[in-house]
Structure formats: C-alpha cells, structure tokens
Design a protein around this motif. Structure first.
Motif, PDB file in Angstrom:
ATOM      1  N   ARG A  45       0.838  -1.203   0.000  1.00  0.00           N
ATOM      2  CA  ARG A  45       0.000   0.000   0.000  1.00  0.00           C
ATOM      3  C   ARG A  45       0.874   1.254   0.000  1.00  0.00           C
ATOM      4  NH1 ARG A  45      -3.319   0.090   5.100  1.00  0.00           N
ATOM      5  NH2 ARG A  45      -1.238  -0.444   5.901  1.00  0.00           N
ATOM      6  N   SER A  97       2.646   1.670  -3.347  1.00  0.00           N
ATOM      7  CA  SER A  97       1.731   2.181  -4.362  1.00  0.00           C
ATOM      8  C   SER A  97       1.595   3.690  -4.278  1.00  0.00           C
ATOM      9  CB  SER A  97       0.357   1.521  -4.209  1.00  0.00           C
ATOM     10  OG  SER A  97      -0.558   2.036  -5.143  1.00  0.00           O
ATOM     11  N   ASN A 129       2.926   5.946  -7.545  1.00  0.00           N
ATOM     12  CA  ASN A 129       1.850   6.558  -8.327  1.00  0.00           C
ATOM     13  C   ASN A 129       1.681   8.034  -7.994  1.00  0.00           C
ATOM     14  OD1 ASN A 129       0.446   4.222  -9.884  1.00  0.00           O
ATOM     15  ND2 ASN A 129       0.734   3.404  -7.830  1.00  0.00           N
TER      16      ASN A 129
END
Length: 382
Positions: free
Chosen positions: A55, A58, A62
């Motif tokens: 998590r 990510s 991103n």
C-alpha cells in the motif's frame, strides 16, 4: 490589495501605511532557486528505507514524482538508517535551510543585477523547522548583508506561505520605492519527516522534497508614471497587480503539522479529501482576484499553481477549466522536485521565465494552497 497605485478603485484595508499616491509600481525583478545535493527516485527512497508494504509502495510509485532532493539520515554500524530525534531534525533544518537559502538569495540577486549590499529588506519563509533567532538574522550574519537591513520571518504557515509573504513584501516595496526587497522560501522537508509504517506518514513521505527559492522586488520611484496598461520595461519582470485569499474554515484541520506523542516528533497530516476541497473553492478566489482587475480567466496566459500533488493539481485544473499545457510547469516541478512546500510556485515561475514564452502585456496568476485550509492567489502582468 492593489500594489500598483495607478490601478483604479479604493485602497483596501491592506494598503501600505504610506500614502498610496506616493507608492510605486512593484515589479518582480529577479528569481533564484537552490536544492540540496542529492536527488532520489521514488524507488530509491523505498529501497533506502526498506519499505515493503504494498500500500505504501503504491502511494510512492503513483505520485507523478520521478525524483526529489532529500537529505536522508546516515547509517549506523549495522547499515540501518539512524532514527533522528526531534532535536537532530531541528539542527538538520538549520544547516540545510541556511545553505539552500543563501544560494537561492545569491542566485536571485545575480539574476536581478543587484548585490548583497543593495538588499534593504529580507523576508524568510519556512514551515519545516523553528529557529530563534530566525533564518533572516542568521542569513544576514552569515552572508554579510548589512545589519541595518529590515527583516521578517514567516514561520509555520505551510505551502501557501510564499504568497502570504509576497503580499507583505510587495507592500513594503510599494511603501519604499527604489529600495530592494528579497523574499526567500526555504523548505528543508527532510527535517520534517516521521518514518514509520502508517498510511498517514506514507502520503507525506512520498511527496515532499528539499528546496529554496528567492525573488527580488523593487517599486518604481514616484517620478516614474505607469498607466493601467503599462508594464515594467525590464524583460521578464512582471508588475504585481493584486492578491486574493480564501480560508476554507470547514477544513481548518485537513492539513496540519502537530505533535506525534508516539514518535516524539512533529508530524504532518494531509486529509485524503483535501484535493477535492481545494479544487471546489479554486474558482471562487481566482474569479474574485481577476474581477478586481476587470478580467476573466480567458485573459490569463500563464498559470503558476503550487505543486501540491497530482490529485491537487488535477482538481484545480479541472475546476478552473485549465489545460494540461496551462499547468505544465506545475507538473514539471512536481515530477523533478516533488512538493517543495512554500517554494514550489517560484520553481514554476523560474521555469516559465526560462521558457522565454512570456509576451509583453501577458497576465499571469500565481496560486498556492496550504493549511487553514487556505488558497492564496496573486495577479501579475509582464
């Protein structure tokens, strides 16, 4: 606040204390930026701190950020990164801020054609550490600026603070025509990190980088007359037409820097909904800024928006009806530096000038967002 005394309309409550008729047109006559020595890709940051949570990874990968300048803690005898207590973080802030701040000021003065001896007023902005005496006093001593220089420190206002300070500095310049005012935003974000496994810190740790930016402001002396359509003669030097602010009181805790008792450090918090809150209020303050000058959004050629993060930029762009080209410098700064807090919009301004795309008479909007929650804007014309 109308900085150019020749613009029509009544003086606001924020007008400089001197007679507005004697105030000159304030121009931004120079800019300079600086960073710390080493930049890291997002993957390198994850590897450096051994972050494996998918998590958190990510969030980093991103973020629309390729690289950021950071001053990471040293390793111990086992090769692990040293945990820096709050006292060491404050010492790091002082060291980094003074180095970057001095280099940004020198670059700004070189760009504007002035020297250290010409500086009459120094404003220093930071939200990544606390010093008493402040950065302004330390820079004056270490750089050899005259001890008679007037100074002020703007501390803790967050990412919007650059425009809050620019408003005050422009007011001083207008009240002191011909004198040189310098504002430097210096953010040692590496000194404001809490490294743990929580999603609260993951968002912050994926976003901010170290950077400093300075601008030089000078107002025309009273014998120099400008009409409403006139602009300063120096190429690339816009005059400041005015400012507009908006405090979103319902979201006053959505961005904050407060004490984390578990970590025994100050920790920054960003509400996940803040991009949409800022975006929803962007039109209101921008249209108010432009309407005071009798303009619409169509008249603005250059948009310099704070690089607050991918979602923030997208929310502002969509709500204002801007194109991706309009915010190219904003997204470019985010990509190459991350969010450098109060200095971000000046990194974009520097890139715009380097592009040499500005035409005589063009209007530009500067826009920053930060804790409060606050949106600050300024209107300039070349």
């Amino acid at each position: 606040m109308t900085i150019s005394a020749v613009l029509p309309g009544p003086a606001s409550a924020q007008q400089p204390a001197s007679d507005a008729k004697n105030a000159g047109t304030v121009g931004i006559v120079g800019v300079g930026t600086a960073t710390t020595g080493t930049s890291f890709s997002q993957q390198e940051v994850l590897d450096t701190f051994g972050i494996t949570d998918p998590r958190v990874r990510s969030v980093f990968l991103n973020s629309a950020i390729d690289r950021r300048y950071l001053t990471i803690p040293p390793t111990d005898s086992d090769g692990a990164r040293v945990v820096e207590p709050q006292g060491e973080l404050l010492a790091k802030h002082k060291r980094i801020a003074l180095d970057m701040g001095a280099r940004a000021v020198r670059a700004c003065l070189e760009n504007s054609g002035y020297e250290l001896a010409d500086v009459d007023y120094l404003c220093c902005v930071t939200s990544t550490g606390f010093l008493t005496p402040g950065i302004s006093a330390l820079l004056i001593r270490e750089m050899g600026i005259s001890p008679a220089t007037s100074r002020v420190d703007v501390v803790g206002m967050g990412c919007n603070a650059g425009l809050n300070a620019l408003n005050a500095v422009a007011g001083w310049a207008a009240a002191n025509p011909g004198k040189v005012a310098v504002m430097v935003c210096v953010e040692a974000c590496s000194a404001a990190y809490v490294i743990d496994s929580t999603m609260r810190t993951a968002v912050v740790n994926s976003l901010f980088g170290d950077g400093a930016a300075a601008v030089c402001l000078v107002a025309d002396t009273p014998d120099v007359a400008h009409g409403p359509g006139d602009v300063p003669s120096a190429p690339g030097s816009p005059r400041i037409l005015g400012f507009a602010s908006h405090l979103i009181t319902d979201a006053i805790d959505a961005m904050r820097y407060d004490w984390d008792g578990e970590q025994a450090k100050f920790s920054f918090y960003l509400d996940p909904d803040i991009p949409y809150v800022v975006g929803a209020h962007a039109e209101q303050v921008v249209d108010r800024l432009l309407s005071r000058a009798g303009l619409g959004r169509w008249a603005v050629s250059h948009w310099l928006v704070h690089s607050g993060g991918k979602k923030v930029i997208d929310a502002v762009r969509i709500n204002l009806g801007l194109t991706r080209h309009d915010v190219r410098h904003t997204t470019g700064v985010l990509r190459d530096y991350g969010n450098v807090s109060s200095a971000s919009f000046l990194f974009s301004y520097d890139r715009l000038l380097g592009e040499r795309a500005v035409q005589h008479g063009d209007y530009g909007v500067l826009m920053t967002m930060g804790p409060g929650s606050t949106i600050e804007t300024a209107l300039v014309q070349w």
